[in-house]
Design a protein around this motif. Structure first.
Motif, PDB file in Angstrom:
ATOM      1  N   PRO A   1      -0.330   4.149 -13.585  1.00 15.71           N
ATOM      2  CA  PRO A   1      -1.758   4.327 -13.889  1.00 15.71           C
ATOM      3  C   PRO A   1      -2.657   3.402 -13.084  1.00 15.71           C
ATOM      4  CG  PRO A   1      -0.616   3.290 -15.731  1.00 15.71           C
ATOM      5  CD  PRO A   1       0.426   3.762 -14.784  1.00 15.71           C
ATOM      6  N   VAL A   2      -2.158   2.227 -12.732  1.00 15.06           N
ATOM      7  CA  VAL A   2      -2.936   1.306 -11.897  1.00 15.06           C
ATOM      8  C   VAL A   2      -3.105   1.899 -10.507  1.00 15.06           C
ATOM      9  CG1 VAL A   2      -3.028  -1.017 -10.919  1.00 15.06           C
ATOM     10  CG2 VAL A   2      -2.111  -0.679 -13.221  1.00 15.06           C
ATOM     11  N   ALA A   3      -2.007   2.391  -9.931  1.00 16.82           N
ATOM     12  CA  ALA A   3      -2.058   2.973  -8.591  1.00 16.82           C
ATOM     13  C   ALA A   3      -2.978   4.189  -8.540  1.00 16.82           C
ATOM     14  CB  ALA A   3      -0.645   3.361  -8.145  1.00 16.82           C
ATOM     15  N   LYS A   4      -3.032   4.946  -9.613  1.00 15.35           N
ATOM     16  CA  LYS A   4      -3.861   6.141  -9.650  1.00 15.35           C
ATOM     17  C   LYS A   4      -5.351   5.825  -9.757  1.00 15.35           C
ATOM     18  CE  LYS A   4      -0.694   9.543 -11.704  1.00 15.35           C
ATOM     19  NZ  LYS A   4      -0.948  10.614 -10.715  1.00 15.35           N
ATOM     20  N   ASN A   5      -5.692   4.673 -10.323  1.00 12.76           N
ATOM     21  CA  ASN A   5      -7.079   4.399 -10.668  1.00 12.76           C
ATOM     22  C   ASN A   5      -7.778   3.357  -9.796  1.00 12.76           C
ATOM     23  OD1 ASN A   5      -8.029   5.768 -13.402  1.00 12.76           O
ATOM     24  ND2 ASN A   5      -5.823   5.372 -13.559  1.00 12.76           N
ATOM     25  N   LEU A   6      -7.033   2.595  -9.009  1.00 16.48           N
ATOM     26  CA  LEU A   6      -7.665   1.584  -8.159  1.00 16.48           C
ATOM     27  C   LEU A   6      -7.928   2.134  -6.762  1.00 16.48           C
ATOM     28  CD1 LEU A   6      -6.954  -0.339 -10.458  1.00 16.48           C
ATOM     29  CD2 LEU A   6      -6.122  -1.976  -8.750  1.00 16.48           C
ATOM     30  N   ASN A   7      -9.077   1.757  -6.212  1.00 14.74           N
ATOM     31  CA  ASN A   7      -9.355   2.023  -4.801  1.00 14.74           C
ATOM     32  C   ASN A   7      -8.728   0.886  -4.002  1.00 14.74           C
ATOM     33  OD1 ASN A   7     -10.325   2.366  -2.226  1.00 14.74           O
ATOM     34  ND2 ASN A   7     -12.473   2.619  -2.822  1.00 14.74           N
TER      35      ASN A   7
ATOM     36  N   ARG B   1       0.817  -1.214   0.000  1.00 12.99           N
ATOM     37  CA  ARG B   1       0.000   0.000   0.000  1.00 12.99           C
ATOM     38  C   ARG B   1       0.856   1.272   0.000  1.00 12.99           C
ATOM     39  NH1 ARG B   1      -5.453   0.323   1.593  1.00 12.99           N
ATOM     40  NH2 ARG B   1      -6.166   2.496   1.540  1.00 12.99           N
ATOM     41  N   HIS B   2       1.878   1.279   0.831  1.00 15.24           N
ATOM     42  CA  HIS B   2       2.731   2.464   0.927  1.00 15.24           C
ATOM     43  C   HIS B   2       3.346   2.795  -0.433  1.00 15.24           C
ATOM     44  CE1 HIS B   2       5.610   5.349   2.560  1.00 15.24           C
ATOM     45  NE2 HIS B   2       6.561   4.709   1.897  1.00 15.24           N
ATOM     46  N   THR B   3       3.866   1.795  -1.120  1.00 12.67           N
ATOM     47  CA  THR B   3       4.497   2.016  -2.422  1.00 12.67           C
ATOM     48  C   THR B   3       3.476   2.474  -3.448  1.00 12.67           C
ATOM     49  OG1 THR B   3       6.112   0.279  -1.914  1.00 12.67           O
ATOM     50  CG2 THR B   3       5.916   0.953  -4.213  1.00 12.67           C
ATOM     51  N   LEU B   4       2.290   1.854  -3.435  1.00 11.20           N
ATOM     52  CA  LEU B   4       1.250   2.217  -4.395  1.00 11.20           C
ATOM     53  C   LEU B   4       0.765   3.652  -4.170  1.00 11.20           C
ATOM     54  CD1 LEU B   4      -0.716  -1.140  -4.373  1.00 11.20           C
ATOM     55  CD2 LEU B   4       0.512  -0.185  -6.329  1.00 11.20           C
ATOM     56  N   GLU B   5       0.611   4.031  -2.926  1.00 10.83           N
ATOM     57  CA  GLU B   5       0.164   5.403  -2.634  1.00 10.83           C
ATOM     58  C   GLU B   5       1.210   6.418  -3.087  1.00 10.83           C
ATOM     59  OE1 GLU B   5      -0.691   5.172   1.514  1.00 10.83           O
ATOM     60  OE2 GLU B   5      -2.786   4.559   1.196  1.00 10.83           O
ATOM     61  N   ALA B   6       2.480   6.063  -2.957  1.00 12.84           N
ATOM     62  CA  ALA B   6       3.544   6.963  -3.420  1.00 12.84           C
ATOM     63  C   ALA B   6       3.533   7.066  -4.951  1.00 12.84           C
ATOM     64  CB  ALA B   6       4.896   6.462  -2.932  1.00 12.84           C
ATOM     65  N   LEU B   7       3.317   5.936  -5.620  1.00 14.03           N
ATOM     66  CA  LEU B   7       3.278   5.938  -7.083  1.00 14.03           C
ATOM     67  C   LEU B   7       2.081   6.737  -7.598  1.00 14.03           C
ATOM     68  CD1 LEU B   7       4.234   2.233  -7.921  1.00 14.03           C
ATOM     69  CD2 LEU B   7       5.621   4.269  -8.301  1.00 14.03           C
ATOM     70  N   ALA B   8       0.966   6.672  -6.875  1.00 12.00           N
ATOM     71  CA  ALA B   8      -0.247   7.386  -7.298  1.00 12.00           C
ATOM     72  C   ALA B   8      -0.040   8.895  -7.341  1.00 12.00           C
ATOM     73  CB  ALA B   8      -1.407   7.029  -6.373  1.00 12.00           C
ATOM     74  N   LYS B   9       0.941   9.406  -6.618  1.00  9.23           N
ATOM     75  CA  LYS B   9       1.205  10.855  -6.593  1.00  9.23           C
ATOM     76  C   LYS B   9       2.117  11.293  -7.735  1.00  9.23           C
ATOM     77  CE  LYS B   9       0.762  10.976  -1.542  1.00  9.23           C
ATOM     78  NZ  LYS B   9       1.487  11.192  -0.260  1.00  9.23           N
TER      79      LYS B   9
END
Length: 496
Positions: A171-177, A147-155
């Motif tokens: 783009p996956v990190a930005k679009n998935l809940n 989760r931590h890595t995905l939240e960082a990538l989403a930014k």
């Protein structure tokens, strides 16, 4: 259209091999033999080669299918590596992301033992031959994202051209809940395959190989084994031509889902199944950046069945949903009987296979597919119908519908069946048939079978320029009434 009269071809050696069916299996076997200089006659009922089921995924490890054995996954990995080496122009080089919804009974941790086995196997294959390094570094075969890595990538800003594994995941990190998924997400180096560039490659290569006669728009009407001559007589009719016949020394049944029809003609028994499936083309005009393929695991045949989002250029996506309203169909899986080796689909599916789909069917099922993906990627709900469905009937030898790694069987005198379930198994069929021909002493010239490294076995095929392959592939897509974007390369355009 490729068309040559086999009776006027004198530049190739005897004996002659007859292959009925110009799909992925038949075309690959024809290429393998013709590249050796062996005389081949290839019969295909369609106007072009390699039509049929919607090939889109390489299955370099079989991670889409958590219900198949580790042995099948390792087989698919090996076969996929060989496929990439033989057909380097056909790969869409982008990773696949596997996401497990919170509602699903599975766990990401369940995938790890298999992924580690596959990674170890891939590393060993590279050690055996460095040219097997076609899926990136073995250490990068898969990567886990918490989760931590995905939240960082989403930014981060979505890159126009992904260069790293993390870039593909943005783009996956930005679009998935992330609250709706069991973490970590898994990124694995399972690439895509373009059915149009495969069709283009085999057509261009076979056209250069004088030892192969390709008869498209041709129906085989009768086959008989002639005992005295120890040959097969094949009667056929090509479009616009009278009935003709040719004799061959060895017969290969590569008829795909119609394999049982040839078995019946020759009075051979065989247990098999046939399953009708379809994928759908969507256009997501607001798509940002290049996407990896994304697999959302789910229980097959239920409303929560697996969803598959396969990217192509220009915002086009191929969609699978393993529900009876999308990819699967009620009564779409049928089996052979004691009376016939050919499983019989009902008239509804035969109409879909031979005629155009009804407009309302395309709209309804594509909308269902978009809705199925949009439950995980909400922005995807703005996608629209992007083209006709990609569909076909898939043969499955035996009685296990979960079988994915299958190749070839033999029966009678000088008769082989190509029984692939996945495209990457086609080369295994070709090599098994060559081994059989050697065992039966079909050829006196040992030069035909001198040991060669894989890249040397397909010199004509490997030498085809990507630009030439893509150009014909785009034309084939248009002829088959699909968006030309589906024929273009995704990700890196060459394999190193």
């Amino acid at each position: 259209m490729i068309k040559t009269d086999p009776k006027t071809s004198t530049s190739t050696p005897t004996p002659r091999i007859g292959i009925v069916g110009g799909g992925m299996a038949g075309s690959t076997v024809a290429l393998r033999l013709a590249e050796l200089g062996i005389n081949v006659v290839l019969f295909e009922a369609g106007k072009t080669l390699v039509n049929g089921p919607p090939i889109c995924h390489l299955h370099a490890g079989g991670n889409l299918y958590r219900d198949i054995s580790d042995e099948q996954c390792i087989t698919l990995l090996r076969q996929s590596i060989d496929t990439l080496r033989v057909y380097p122009q056909t790969a869409n080089i982008r990773p696949t992301v596997i996401a497990i919804p919170a509602r699903d009974s599975g766990s990401p941790n369940d995938l790890l033992p298999r992924l580690k086995k596959l990674q170890t196997e891939y590393a060993a294959l590279i050690t055996q031959d460095p040219k097997n390094n076609v899926l990136g570094a073995a250490n990068d075969y898969f990567k886990l994202y918490d989760r931590h890595t995905l939240e960082a990538l989403a930014k981060k800003e979505t890159p126009k051209k992904p260069l790293t594994l993390d870039d593909w995941m943005i783009p996956v990190a930005k679009n998935l809940n992330l609250d709706e998924f069991k973490l970590p997400l898994v990124l694995v180096q399972e690439y895509g395959l373009s059915i149009f560039r495969i069709a283009s490659t085999v057509s261009l290569a076979l056209d250069q190989l004088k030892s192969c006669t390709v008869l498209t728009s041709t129906n085989v009407t009768h086959i008989q084994y002639q005992q005295k001559q120890a040959k097969w007589k094949i009667e056929y009719q090509s479009e616009g031509h009278p009935n003709q016949s040719v004799t061959v020394d060895y017969l290969i049944n590569a008829c795909g889902y119609r394999t049982g029809m040839l078995d019946d003609m020759l009075d051979f028994k065989r247990n098999r199944m046939v399953e009708f499936k379809a994928a759908y083309i969507a256009h997501w005009s607001s798509c940002q950046g290049e996407w990896p393929e994304v697999i959302f695991h789910g229980e097959r045949g239920t409303p929560d069945g697996m969803a598959q989002l396969t990217p192509y250029p220009d915002g086009y996506f191929q969609l699978h949903g393993m529900t009876n309203e999308i990819t699967l169909f009620k009564e779409g899986l049928v089996a052979s009987t004691e009376q016939s080796a050919q499983p019989m689909l009902n008239s509804l599916f035969n109409r879909k296979l031979t005629d155009k789909w009804k407009h309302n069917e395309i709209e309804r099922r594509t909308a269902k597919a978009i809705e199925h993906v949009a439950q995980f990627i909400p922005r995807f709900k703005s996608a629209t119908v992007g083209g006709n469905p990609m569909f076909g009937a898939q043969q499955i030898p035996g009685d296990d519908p979960s079988l994915r790694a299958a190749d070839v069987s033999f029966a009678g005198r000088h008769y082989a069946r190509a029984e692939i379930v996945k495209a990457s198994s086609a080369l295994t069929v070709a090599n098994a048939i060559i081994d059989r021909l050697k065992e039966e002493s079909f050829f006196t010239s040992e030069k035909l079978f001198e040991p060669k490294v894989l890249s040397q076995q397909f010199p004509v095929t490997n030498a085809l320029p990507l630009e030439q392959v893509t150009s014909l592939a785009e034309n084939l897509a248009k002829e088959r009434d699909y968006p030309p974007a589906l024929a273009r390369a995704v990700g890196s355009h060459t394999l190193k």
